[in-house]
Structure formats: C-alpha cells, structure tokens
Design a protein around this motif. Structure first.
Motif, mmCIF file in Angstrom:
data_model
loop_
_atom_site.group_PDB
_atom_site.id
_atom_site.type_symbol
_atom_site.label_atom_id
_atom_site.label_comp_id
_atom_site.label_asym_id
_atom_site.label_seq_id
_atom_site.Cartn_x
_atom_site.Cartn_y
_atom_site.Cartn_z
ATOM 1 N N ALA A 63 -5.620 -25.362 -7.019
ATOM 2 C CA ALA A 63 -6.258 -25.899 -8.226
ATOM 3 C C ALA A 63 -6.256 -24.911 -9.381
ATOM 4 O O ALA A 63 -6.415 -25.313 -10.538
ATOM 5 N N PHE A 64 -6.082 -23.613 -9.073
ATOM 6 C CA PHE A 64 -6.293 -22.604 -10.106
ATOM 7 C C PHE A 64 -5.145 -21.586 -10.176
ATOM 8 O O PHE A 64 -4.604 -21.172 -9.154
ATOM 9 N N LYS A 65 -4.813 -21.222 -11.378
ATOM 10 C CA LYS A 65 -3.989 -20.045 -11.622
ATOM 11 C C LYS A 65 -4.913 -18.998 -12.209
ATOM 12 O O LYS A 65 -5.555 -19.227 -13.243
ATOM 13 N N ILE A 66 -5.004 -17.854 -11.563
ATOM 14 C CA ILE A 66 -6.005 -16.845 -11.927
ATOM 15 C C ILE A 66 -5.301 -15.617 -12.491
ATOM 16 O O ILE A 66 -4.333 -15.125 -11.902
ATOM 17 N N GLN A 67 -5.787 -15.138 -13.619
ATOM 18 C CA GLN A 67 -5.203 -13.941 -14.219
ATOM 19 C C GLN A 67 -6.301 -13.035 -14.755
ATOM 20 O O GLN A 67 -7.315 -13.501 -15.288
ATOM 21 N N VAL A 119 -10.758 -20.845 -2.946
ATOM 22 C CA VAL A 119 -10.662 -22.308 -3.036
ATOM 23 C C VAL A 119 -9.204 -22.748 -2.963
ATOM 24 O O VAL A 119 -8.874 -23.737 -2.294
ATOM 25 N N ASN A 120 -8.328 -22.009 -3.636
ATOM 26 C CA ASN A 120 -6.895 -22.312 -3.523
ATOM 27 C C ASN A 120 -6.435 -22.283 -2.070
ATOM 28 O O ASN A 120 -5.693 -23.168 -1.607
ATOM 29 N N ASP A 121 -6.885 -21.254 -1.330
ATOM 30 C CA ASP A 121 -6.506 -21.137 0.090
ATOM 31 C C ASP A 121 -7.028 -22.326 0.890
ATOM 32 O O ASP A 121 -6.320 -22.866 1.759
ATOM 33 N N MET A 122 -8.264 -22.749 0.621
ATOM 34 C CA MET A 122 -8.842 -23.892 1.330
ATOM 35 C C MET A 122 -8.055 -25.167 1.058
ATOM 36 O O MET A 122 -7.795 -25.968 1.964
ATOM 37 N N ALA A 182 -16.774 -24.374 -0.197
ATOM 38 C CA ALA A 182 -16.815 -23.008 -0.745
ATOM 39 C C ALA A 182 -18.197 -22.396 -0.574
ATOM 40 O O ALA A 182 -18.336 -21.211 -0.250
ATOM 41 N N ALA A 183 -19.251 -23.198 -0.792
ATOM 42 C CA ALA A 183 -20.622 -22.706 -0.622
ATOM 43 C C ALA A 183 -20.859 -22.245 0.811
ATOM 44 O O ALA A 183 -21.480 -21.206 1.050
ATOM 45 N N LYS A 184 -20.346 -22.999 1.769
ATOM 46 C CA LYS A 184 -20.514 -22.631 3.177
ATOM 47 C C LYS A 184 -19.699 -21.381 3.510
ATOM 48 O O LYS A 184 -20.166 -20.489 4.217
ATOM 49 N N PHE A 185 -18.485 -21.320 2.994
ATOM 50 C CA PHE A 185 -17.620 -20.173 3.292
ATOM 51 C C PHE A 185 -18.205 -18.876 2.747
ATOM 52 O O PHE A 185 -18.201 -17.844 3.424
ATOM 53 N N TYR A 197 -20.530 -24.180 -9.379
ATOM 54 C CA TYR A 197 -20.653 -25.285 -10.338
ATOM 55 C C TYR A 197 -19.302 -25.569 -10.987
ATOM 56 O O TYR A 197 -18.891 -26.725 -11.138
ATOM 57 N N LEU A 198 -18.585 -24.505 -11.350
ATOM 58 C CA LEU A 198 -17.278 -24.664 -11.987
ATOM 59 C C LEU A 198 -16.247 -25.192 -10.986
ATOM 60 O O LEU A 198 -15.388 -26.010 -11.341
ATOM 61 N N VAL A 199 -16.325 -24.727 -9.743
ATOM 62 C CA VAL A 199 -15.423 -25.249 -8.710
ATOM 63 C C VAL A 199 -15.609 -26.753 -8.561
ATOM 64 O O VAL A 199 -14.638 -27.520 -8.518
#
Length: 327
Positions: free
Chosen positions: A39-43, A27-30, A189-192, A175-177
């Motif tokens: 939108a997100f920092k992921i750890q 999603v960040n890439d999109m 994202a659902a389509k990807f 749902y969270l996205v």
C-alpha cells in the motif's frame, strides 16, 4: 500506492523516524503475505544525505534530498529534541517545502513535538492540534493562533494530523493505516505492534506542574497559595481580595498568564494531588477526596474524570502498585 515522505530534520528523535518507517513497511509485508499489493512507498527525505542525531550517536541516511521529492501523498514530521527555538531555527528550510507540498495536495502529519515545526508553517493557524502535554505551555506561547487540545491523542483537520506525547504517535500511525487501507489491516497492525487501537486521550498521563513561565507576580503568588492550601475550599473572590486585585482583573490576568481560569487551576491542582495519593497510598476514595478539599462525591468524580479521562477508582486500579499486587 500512497507515497509517504518521512522527514529527517536535524535534532529529530530517532524513534519517531524509524517507527513510522517500521509501521508502514510492516503493513506492506502483511499485505504481501496475504497476496495483496503493498500500500505504501516509503522514503526518508532531508536537507542532507546523512543526518547525525542524538549528539552524533546515530546517523540516518536519507533516500532523497528535499528538492528530489517529486511526488508525495503524506509528509510525516517526526518529533524534535532539545531547545525548540534552536531546533526550529536549524530546520527552517523545511518550512517552505512543507507548505508547497501541502498546497500541492499532500497531507501532513506531525508526531509529538514535531507539531512545533508544523505550526511554524502557519498551516495550523485556526486548527486544532495536539502535542506532548509537557510542552503545552510553550507551544501556546509560541503559536497562540493554533487551537491546542493537549489532552487529545490525535487531531485531524484540513488534511493536517497531529499526535499527543511520546509513544501516542503510534495511535496516529494506526489511524493513518486505517484511512489508507482498511479497518482489518489496522487491527492486524495494532496486534502485531501491540498498540491499543482507538485510544483517544492522553489525559491520564498528564502531570500538572502549574504554569509559572510568566512574569505576573500577583498571579504567581495566587498560584503558590492555591498549591500550598490544596485541602482548603478556595474561591476566586477570596483570592482576588487576598491579593488586592479586582475580581474581573484578577480572572483576566490569571487566564492570560496560565491559560487556565482560576477555577480550572484550583481544580487541576486538587486533582493532581488526588492522583498522587491514589498512586501511592492505600487511602480509600473518600479519604483522598477529603484531603484535597472536596466533600461532594459526585462533584469530585465528575471533575476527576474530566481532567484525567478516568474515574478515581479506575485511576487507582491502573496506577497503584499496591492495589495491583493485591489483585
């Protein structure tokens, strides 16, 4: 930007760690491709810097140890594998940390049987929760204060999220996205990722095998009788008389042992037999209905849809290979 912490417990299912990482980073890439900020920092966080999974076949390198996580908005608990009691014992150090982060304002989401670890915190007591349908009886036995709704794909209550079995956690991730970004991004994202968005129920996937993990021999005999006489019309009164148990006592014992009333159990056994027939035979709906002891088309259709989420025709069209090949 939302800070997302994906836990890496011992005995975790690797896909349920990597899939949420892929979803949120994707999603960040999109967003960046559209000229928007991520939108997100992921750890990834765990109890050690390296966590071996699947009997050492894979090693996950965590970004942080638990005590190094200074900020998080969402904690994701992946699915566990193996013996649940043993897995929970191995990962009990996560429990106070999850509670602390939740009380500090973070939301918490469990994927599939990660619900066992979330439930161990006590945070789910009195709340609805979903998990893999195959583990429903064990979950209820271990966590009777949690309201398990094992037919649901997603639950959300008080900042706590859970998902149903196996790949249904993709629906929770979508749902969270949507919650943290917007509907358009979730649809993209659902389509990807080729995920059916807004799927609500895992009922069509549930295989009813009976709940015999109890010690009530009288109830077990009644269960076996029901399963061996699926084509017969069976009443609760007849069962109580046959097994020499007072009706009220029989109903109470049956519900306690199986988490189903006798009527619910009879219905689920009959519908499971009907499902197998619809999946593998070329019988029409009426023939299948008669084979499992129903003679009222409307009643059969109503009970079938209540248990599976699909009509008998839709179920056959979805799962019968011969019907699909003809189509």
């Amino acid at each position: 930007m939302k800070h997302i912490t994906i836990l890496v417990p011992y005995e975790a299912v690797l896909a349920s760690i990597d899939d949420p990482r892929c979803m949120f980073s994707g999603v960040n890439d999109m967003l960046e491709a559209a000229g928007k900020p991520p939108a997100f920092k992921i750890q990834l966080a765990g109890l050690s810097k390296e966590v071996k999974l699947h009997k050492g076949s894979f090693t996950v390198h965590t970004d942080l140890l638990l005590h190094e996580v200074t900020k998080t908005d969402l904690v994701i608990i992946p699915a566990l594998s193996g013996n649940m009691q043993q897995s929970l014992e191995l990962n009990k150090a996560f429990i106070p940390w999850i509670i602390e982060k939740y009380k500090s304002g973070a939301e918490v989401a469990s994927l599939c049987v990660g619900a066992f670890l979330l439930a161990s915190t006590g945070l789910l007591n009195g709340c609805q929760c979903s998990t893999h349908w195959m583990f429903a009886h064990q979950f209820r036995s271990m966590f009777p204060e949690v309201d398990l709704v094992d037919d649901r794909i997603i639950t959300e209550e008080k900042g706590l999220y859970t998902s149903g079995g196996a790949n249904s956690y993709w629906n929770l991730l979508l749902y969270l996205v949507e919650k943290y970004t917007d509907r358009a991004t979730a649809i993209l994202a659902a389509k990807f990722y080729a995920v059916e968005i807004d799927r609500k129920s895992q009922s069509p996937f549930i295989m009813f095998n009976g709940q015999k993990g109890h010690e009530d021999e009288g109830v077990k005999k009644a269960q076996e009788f029901i399963e061996q006489n699926v084509a017969e019309k069976i009443s609760v009164h007849d069962l109580a008389v046959q097994f020499a148990i007072g009706r009220r006592s029989f109903e109470k014992r049956f519900k306690k042992a199986t988490n189903n009333t006798p009527v619910e159990y009879i219905q689920r056994v009959k519908i499971e037999a009907a499902k197998r027939s619809l999946e593998t035979s070329r019988k029409n709906i009426a023939e299948v209905m008669y084979d499992v002891g129903y003679y009222d088309t409307k009643a059969f259709r109503t009970v079938f849809k209540k248990i599976t989420g699909l009509s008998p025709i839709d179920y056959r069209n979805k799962y019968n290979k011969e019907i699909l090949s003809i189509a």
